[in-house]
Design a protein around this motif. Sequence first.
Motif, PDB file in Angstrom:
ATOM      1  N   ALA A 477       0.949  -1.236   0.104  1.00  0.00           N
ATOM      2  CA  ALA A 477       0.110   0.116   0.098  1.00  0.00           C
ATOM      3  C   ALA A 477       0.751   1.340   0.061  1.00  0.00           C
ATOM      4  CB  ALA A 477      -0.992   0.128   1.431  1.00  0.00           C
ATOM      5  N   SER A 478       1.962   1.080   0.830  1.00  0.00           N
ATOM      6  CA  SER A 478       2.654   2.676   0.915  1.00  0.00           C
ATOM      7  C   SER A 478       3.564   2.499  -0.507  1.00  0.00           C
ATOM      8  CB  SER A 478       3.886   2.309   1.915  1.00  0.00           C
ATOM      9  OG  SER A 478       4.812   1.336   1.535  1.00  0.00           O
ATOM     10  N   LEU A 479       3.915   1.404  -1.427  1.00  0.00           N
ATOM     11  CA  LEU A 479       4.433   1.759  -2.396  1.00  0.00           C
ATOM     12  C   LEU A 479       3.278   2.158  -3.454  1.00  0.00           C
ATOM     13  CD1 LEU A 479       6.862   1.054  -4.388  1.00  0.00           C
ATOM     14  CD2 LEU A 479       6.152  -1.194  -4.678  1.00  0.00           C
ATOM     15  N   SER A 480       2.268   1.680  -3.423  1.00  0.00           N
ATOM     16  CA  SER A 480       1.144   2.222  -4.426  1.00  0.00           C
ATOM     17  C   SER A 480       0.950   3.672  -4.145  1.00  0.00           C
ATOM     18  CB  SER A 480      -0.033   1.428  -4.106  1.00  0.00           C
ATOM     19  OG  SER A 480       0.282  -0.089  -4.644  1.00  0.00           O
ATOM     20  N   ALA A 481       0.727   4.179  -2.777  1.00  0.00           N
ATOM     21  CA  ALA A 481       0.596   5.454  -2.526  1.00  0.00           C
ATOM     22  C   ALA A 481       1.662   6.421  -3.160  1.00  0.00           C
ATOM     23  CB  ALA A 481       0.371   5.650  -1.111  1.00  0.00           C
ATOM     24  N   ALA A 482       2.875   6.065  -2.897  1.00  0.00           N
ATOM     25  CA  ALA A 482       4.170   6.615  -3.398  1.00  0.00           C
ATOM     26  C   ALA A 482       4.234   6.968  -4.913  1.00  0.00           C
ATOM     27  CB  ALA A 482       5.546   5.953  -3.097  1.00  0.00           C
ATOM     28  N   ILE A 483       3.665   5.610  -5.765  1.00  0.00           N
ATOM     29  CA  ILE A 483       3.640   5.687  -7.115  1.00  0.00           C
ATOM     30  C   ILE A 483       2.599   6.692  -7.694  1.00  0.00           C
ATOM     31  CG2 ILE A 483       2.739   4.237  -9.114  1.00  0.00           C
ATOM     32  CD1 ILE A 483       4.337   2.024  -7.863  1.00  0.00           C
ATOM     33  N   ALA A 484       1.468   6.559  -6.855  1.00  0.00           N
ATOM     34  CA  ALA A 484       0.296   7.316  -7.064  1.00  0.00           C
ATOM     35  C   ALA A 484       0.705   8.960  -6.973  1.00  0.00           C
ATOM     36  CB  ALA A 484      -1.093   7.136  -6.360  1.00  0.00           C
ATOM     37  N   GLN A 485       1.508   9.188  -6.049  1.00  0.00           N
ATOM     38  CA  GLN A 485       1.897  10.581  -5.653  1.00  0.00           C
ATOM     39  C   GLN A 485       2.855  11.005  -6.877  1.00  0.00           C
ATOM     40  OE1 GLN A 485       0.914  12.993  -3.597  1.00  0.00           O
ATOM     41  NE2 GLN A 485       2.386  14.210  -4.232  1.00  0.00           N
ATOM     42  N   LEU A 486       3.800  10.129  -7.241  1.00  0.00           N
ATOM     43  CA  LEU A 486       4.631  10.608  -8.513  1.00  0.00           C
ATOM     44  C   LEU A 486       3.861  10.827  -9.746  1.00  0.00           C
ATOM     45  CD1 LEU A 486       7.512   7.849  -7.685  1.00  0.00           C
ATOM     46  CD2 LEU A 486       7.671  10.306  -7.575  1.00  0.00           C
ATOM     47  N   GLU A 487       2.931  10.035  -9.992  1.00  0.00           N
ATOM     48  CA  GLU A 487       1.976  10.314 -10.998  1.00  0.00           C
ATOM     49  C   GLU A 487       1.344  11.698 -10.981  1.00  0.00           C
ATOM     50  OE1 GLU A 487       0.381   6.306 -13.065  1.00  0.00           O
ATOM     51  OE2 GLU A 487      -0.160   6.458 -11.065  1.00  0.00           O
ATOM     52  N   ALA A 488       0.761  12.135  -9.708  1.00  0.00           N
ATOM     53  CA  ALA A 488       0.207  13.397  -9.670  1.00  0.00           C
ATOM     54  C   ALA A 488       1.135  14.477  -9.846  1.00  0.00           C
ATOM     55  CB  ALA A 488      -0.509  13.295  -8.047  1.00  0.00           C
ATOM     56  N   GLU A 489       2.447  14.056  -9.397  1.00  0.00           N
ATOM     57  CA  GLU A 489       3.572  15.229  -9.708  1.00  0.00           C
ATOM     58  C   GLU A 489       3.978  15.388 -11.395  1.00  0.00           C
ATOM     59  OE1 GLU A 489       6.687  14.275  -6.892  1.00  0.00           O
ATOM     60  OE2 GLU A 489       5.438  14.602  -5.176  1.00  0.00           O
ATOM     61  N   GLY A 490       3.357  14.557 -12.018  1.00  0.00           N
ATOM     62  CA  GLY A 490       3.572  14.530 -13.443  1.00  0.00           C
ATOM     63  C   GLY A 490       4.512  13.408 -14.355  1.00  0.00           C
ATOM     64  N   LEU A 491       4.962  12.447 -13.267  1.00  0.00           N
ATOM     65  CA  LEU A 491       5.691  11.433 -13.802  1.00  0.00           C
ATOM     66  C   LEU A 491       4.846  10.261 -14.418  1.00  0.00           C
ATOM     67  CD1 LEU A 491       8.503  10.688 -11.298  1.00  0.00           C
ATOM     68  CD2 LEU A 491       8.614  11.957 -13.589  1.00  0.00           C
ATOM     69  N   SER A 492       5.110   9.762 -15.671  1.00  0.00           N
ATOM     70  CA  SER A 492       4.264   8.688 -16.425  1.00  0.00           C
ATOM     71  C   SER A 492       4.205   7.297 -15.647  1.00  0.00           C
ATOM     72  CB  SER A 492       4.540   8.659 -17.639  1.00  0.00           C
ATOM     73  OG  SER A 492       6.047   8.118 -17.998  1.00  0.00           O
ATOM     74  N   ARG A 493       3.368   6.342 -15.714  1.00  0.00           N
ATOM     75  CA  ARG A 493       3.631   5.096 -15.123  1.00  0.00           C
ATOM     76  C   ARG A 493       4.647   4.362 -15.778  1.00  0.00           C
ATOM     77  NH1 ARG A 493       0.196   1.801 -12.050  1.00  0.00           N
ATOM     78  NH2 ARG A 493      -0.459   3.705 -11.017  1.00  0.00           N
ATOM     79  N   PRO A 494       5.223   4.359 -16.908  1.00  0.00           N
ATOM     80  CA  PRO A 494       6.163   3.783 -17.654  1.00  0.00           C
ATOM     81  C   PRO A 494       7.449   4.257 -17.240  1.00  0.00           C
ATOM     82  CG  PRO A 494       4.420   4.394 -19.360  1.00  0.00           C
ATOM     83  CD  PRO A 494       4.223   5.035 -18.325  1.00  0.00           C
ATOM     84  N   VAL A 495       7.635   5.442 -16.962  1.00  0.00           N
ATOM     85  CA  VAL A 495       8.784   5.954 -16.285  1.00  0.00           C
ATOM     86  C   VAL A 495       9.051   5.401 -14.940  1.00  0.00           C
ATOM     87  CG1 VAL A 495      10.255   8.013 -15.453  1.00  0.00           C
ATOM     88  CG2 VAL A 495       8.978   8.169 -17.825  1.00  0.00           C
ATOM     89  N   ILE A 496       8.012   5.485 -14.001  1.00  0.00           N
ATOM     90  CA  ILE A 496       8.145   4.784 -12.824  1.00  0.00           C
ATOM     91  C   ILE A 496       8.383   3.360 -12.987  1.00  0.00           C
ATOM     92  CG2 ILE A 496       6.714   4.612 -10.494  1.00  0.00           C
ATOM     93  CD1 ILE A 496       5.242   6.945 -11.432  1.00  0.00           C
ATOM     94  N   GLY A 497       7.886   2.594 -13.612  1.00  0.00           N
ATOM     95  CA  GLY A 497       8.041   1.349 -13.629  1.00  0.00           C
ATOM     96  C   GLY A 497       9.300   0.754 -14.408  1.00  0.00           C
TER      97      GLY A 497
END
Length: 620
Positions: A477-497
Amino acid sequence: MQQWFGGAVDMDGKALTDAVRVERRGAVLVLILAHRPVNVLSQQLRAMLSAALTELAATDLAAVVIASDLAAFSAGADLSELGKGATSPRMSDLCLQIENFPKPVIVALNGSTLGPGLELALAAHGRIAAPTAQLGLPEIGLGLVPEAGATQRLPRLVGAAAALKLMLEPAPISAAQALTIGLVDEVVEGDLRAAACAMAERMAAALKGAAPLKTADRRDGLRDGKGYQAAVAAARALYAVSPLPAPLHVVACVEAAQLLPLEQGLAFEAAAYETLSATPQAQGLRHAFQAERRAILPPVALARSAAGKLDSLAVLGAADPAAAVVLQALAAGLRVSLVEPARDMLVTALQKIAAQQEAAVAEGRLTPEARDADWARLSTGSTLGGAVDLVLNNADAPPALEDASIPVIALGALPARGAGTRVGISAALATGLVAELAAGVDAPVATQAMGLALARRLGWKLVFTGPGGPIDRRLRASLSAAIAQLEAEGLSRPVIGGALASFGMGVSPRGPLPAPPPEAKRVLDACLAAMANQGARMISEGLARRPLDVDAAAVLHGIFPRWQGGPMFQADKRGLLVLRADLRKRAEAAPQIYAPDPLFDRLIADGRDLAALNRSDLTA
């Protein structure tokens, strides 16, 4: 004649008295290892063996047998010595002493013979094993090559293909497999020690005073030069893209065994071992191994408590994961009652059980007779009828049992508050996977003991926690929340992945790791900080006993790449001051994820790190 070599004291202050005993059987002297519990080849035991061999070399003996008085010949290295520099005598020196001994040395292998234990056996002039012996070289799991000559002696005996398989796959092989490839000379039923002495006498008689043939001079595995080179090339290609450096070092060492004299090959192996010991991958793997080993040890009170008999089990509620648990319990030979008032849910669960059993029959993993026997031990109903040894409550409401003496364990996590004296178990979905046994501070030890007994019966790796988990769900859950926050800051899911994959998340140990994207550091700092902060919160809440329990759960559940150690290990690598500063900055935008847990303040104020909590087992 009987003599004891002992009386030394190890680094923990525990006496090693009676660690090595010497008995004479005719012209053969038997060195009997009895360093409890599993004959780890610590510096003290190595010193005793070396001293005994030095003393025996000047006697009128015809041969030496090395055997064990314990259930294992040797479980391998003393892991507390890893990373602390070589201590005399080194394992490689002891192996050379055995190999150069003027009279035949035979090893009698029983139980586990792992790592340095097997290297000792390889240095001997003959090897005899009980049918139950298990032989392995698991150093690859610690990011290392063997340290005492296995990469040079083993290929000389069995060839490159068999040697590489044994060293690159950490699972041990059976005595029968070892005999087939030429690793052992005999497998005997009955009195192993007597058979070893008989082998020693035969070898001594055949030699007539001549020196025994050294493993270094054996060529059994080197006869097919082209096949040897082909096996090396195939292994090199297989591991060419691995994120771990150790496999290719193993391959290079095995290649060196064909090309170099033993002395130079041993030097090559030693250099590889030293190089790998300093790598971050080896450090992470060593931490993960030790964290897992300690996390699955039950608390002292629970370890001392004997569980009641466990022959029958009731599962109340047919929702997931009931079907998986029932299937495993039946396979373990338990009588199982599946209780579910909703007929459609009961039918669905039974269909799942039947489908998995039919698949196992079709694949040859289960006989039709065993399947039928399982069904004969399964009963169903809308209410619990009859006495059982343990109840797993998979329903929303706690059961009302006529017999209050029957222990009840919640199947799933316990809430952080209001758990009372309940015990919960987050089930593993298959044998060999990890489960979590959660208990409040007042939970009955007897009920916990039944949970432990069930986990052992079903073959689960059990981590011991408090209410509020399970740990793996909180980390995800903490990892998912961090990913969602990064997406909200403008990073794309492929870049995060891509950034997470470059760290090893979701990547096989055989790789390859993708190249990190330009934003990799930003992504990894955010995600690892979130997981470390969640880990600290779980420790503060009493869900996790120590940081190592968080790391063990992260690795065992596959959330974290094993060679990266775990989120708390990575937090210490980054430094708690740096981590806290980063958390405070990120908390301005997402306090629910990043507001630093007070645990960091306490540790920083005391000048300690998270590892200090593992050493002291204190969480405050």
